[in-house]
Scaffold this motif. Structure first.
Motif, short mmCIF file in Angstrom:
data_model
loop_
_atom_site.label_atom_id
_atom_site.label_comp_id
_atom_site.label_asym_id
_atom_site.label_seq_id
_atom_site.Cartn_x
_atom_site.Cartn_y
_atom_site.Cartn_z
N ASN A 19 5.59 4.97 1.83
CA ASN A 19 5.97 6.26 2.53
C ASN A 19 6.84 6.06 3.34
O ASN A 19 7.89 6.74 3.84
CB ASN A 19 4.59 6.74 3.28
CG ASN A 19 3.58 7.53 2.30
OD1 ASN A 19 4.01 8.02 1.23
ND2 ASN A 19 2.31 7.54 2.61
N LYS A 20 6.62 4.73 4.05
CA LYS A 20 7.61 4.33 5.09
C LYS A 20 9.03 4.07 4.43
O LYS A 20 10.04 4.51 5.08
CB LYS A 20 7.20 3.23 5.75
CG LYS A 20 8.01 2.71 7.19
CD LYS A 20 7.66 1.27 7.78
CE LYS A 20 8.35 1.29 8.86
NZ LYS A 20 9.86 0.93 8.71
N LYS A 80 -7.34 3.32 -1.05
CA LYS A 80 -7.18 4.31 -0.13
C LYS A 80 -7.31 3.94 1.22
O LYS A 80 -6.99 4.37 2.31
CB LYS A 80 -7.77 5.67 -0.23
CG LYS A 80 -7.34 6.33 -1.71
CD LYS A 80 -5.75 6.59 -1.34
CE LYS A 80 -5.06 7.42 -2.74
NZ LYS A 80 -3.76 8.13 -2.67
N LYS A 122 0.82 -1.18 -0.07
CA LYS A 122 -0.03 -0.11 -0.03
C LYS A 122 0.75 1.22 0.10
O LYS A 122 1.99 1.22 0.29
CB LYS A 122 -1.01 0.00 1.15
CG LYS A 122 -1.94 -1.17 1.07
CD LYS A 122 -2.92 -0.93 2.39
CE LYS A 122 -4.01 -2.32 2.43
NZ LYS A 122 -4.74 -2.25 3.65
N GLU A 123 0.18 2.37 -0.24
CA GLU A 123 0.87 3.60 -0.19
C GLU A 123 1.61 4.00 0.87
O GLU A 123 2.85 4.62 0.98
CB GLU A 123 -0.09 4.85 -0.55
CG GLU A 123 0.70 5.98 -0.69
CD GLU A 123 -0.29 7.16 -1.33
OE1 GLU A 123 0.46 8.31 -1.65
OE2 GLU A 123 -1.60 6.95 -1.30
N ARG A 124 0.87 3.40 2.04
CA ARG A 124 1.77 3.84 3.40
C ARG A 124 3.07 3.08 3.45
O ARG A 124 3.82 3.35 4.30
CB ARG A 124 0.83 3.29 4.65
CG ARG A 124 0.38 1.81 4.90
CD ARG A 124 -0.59 1.81 5.85
NE ARG A 124 -0.98 0.23 5.69
CZ ARG A 124 -2.04 -0.36 6.39
NH1 ARG A 124 -3.10 0.60 6.80
NH2 ARG A 124 -2.38 -1.48 6.58
N ASP A 125 3.28 1.78 2.74
CA ASP A 125 4.40 1.29 2.79
C ASP A 125 5.59 1.94 2.18
O ASP A 125 6.55 1.89 2.29
CB ASP A 125 4.06 -0.20 2.08
CG ASP A 125 3.16 -1.29 2.99
OD1 ASP A 125 3.21 -0.90 4.11
OD2 ASP A 125 2.33 -1.89 2.25
N SER A 141 -9.55 7.42 6.20
CA SER A 141 -8.46 7.98 7.12
C SER A 141 -8.69 7.97 8.58
O SER A 141 -9.78 7.51 9.08
CB SER A 141 -8.84 9.55 6.50
OG SER A 141 -9.98 10.21 6.90
#
Length: 218
Positions: free
Chosen positions: A81-82, A182, A76-79, A185
């Protein structure tokens, strides 16, 4: 007098033109292109390619580094970002500097991270502008290094360098992480869960009052 002024203007324009370092498009690979000074150098070490060239006001470096073959795909996008945040921490740790203006940007279809690293080794402050692009197979690092005192002069050259970065439309977000979903949130989750809890309380209150009313009527 006018002729002298015209001649001096032409001479100054010619001198300025000769002083400028022209940038030309260079193919980093079949998918990525960026402009570098004509007299750039390229070094290949263990599959990693490093391009470097000296501009008029700063120094440009491009690093094309293959990721490990057993590198697990990001989900995912959060991965993503990390991974990018860890990359920035690693650069900061190696250089003992301060990161400034960290932000997300988009190059082609890909998400990228840009930031500045300010260092001082005792000879005055230096600034390194970074653009980081991660894909499943390759991590690309684009750097522009200059002395802080030359910031006003270097900005134009950096803008030319950065804006020349071109990414093939063949590279998609799914080359960075697999799922485009997504999700909710944190604010939305709080609203839903909080609203659900409030609704449950209201239902309980309603039934309690109704039961009491039925008991009174009996």
């Amino acid at each position: 007098m006018k002729k002298i002024i015209v001649i001096l203007s032409l001479l100054l324009s010619a001198t300025a033109g000769f002083a400028q370092v022209a940038l030309s498009p260079v193919k980093i690979d079949s998918l990525v292109t960026i402009s570098l000074p004509k007299e750039f150098t390229k070094k290949d070490t263990l599959g990693q390619s490093v391009y470097s060239g000296k501009g008029q006001y700063g120094y440009m470096v491009v690093i094309r580094a293959p990721n490990a073959e057993n590198n697990a795909p990001l989900k995912k996008e959060r991965d993503l970002n990390k991974v990018l945040q860890d990359y920035i921490k690693g650069i900061k740790g190696q250089s003992d500097g301060n990161t400034l203006n960290v932000r997300d940007t988009t190059v082609g279809h890909l998400k990228a991270k840009t930031f500045e690293l300010e260092t001082d080794q005792g000879a005055g402050k230096q600034v390194r502008n970074f653009i980081i692009i991660y894909t499943q197979d390759i991590t690309y690092t684009f750097e522009y290094y200059y002395e802080s005192l030359r910031k006003d002069l270097a900005q134009g050259e950096y803008k030319t360098y950065a804006s020349s970065l071109k990414i093939s439309p063949e590279l998609k977000r799914t080359d960075q992480y697999l799922s485009m979903a997504k999700g909710l949130s944190p604010a939305a989750k709080i609203g839903i869960y909080g609203g659900g809890a409030l609704l449950l309380v209201l239902v309980i209150v309603f039934f309690v009052r109704k039961k009491k009313q039925q008991q009174l009527e009996a």
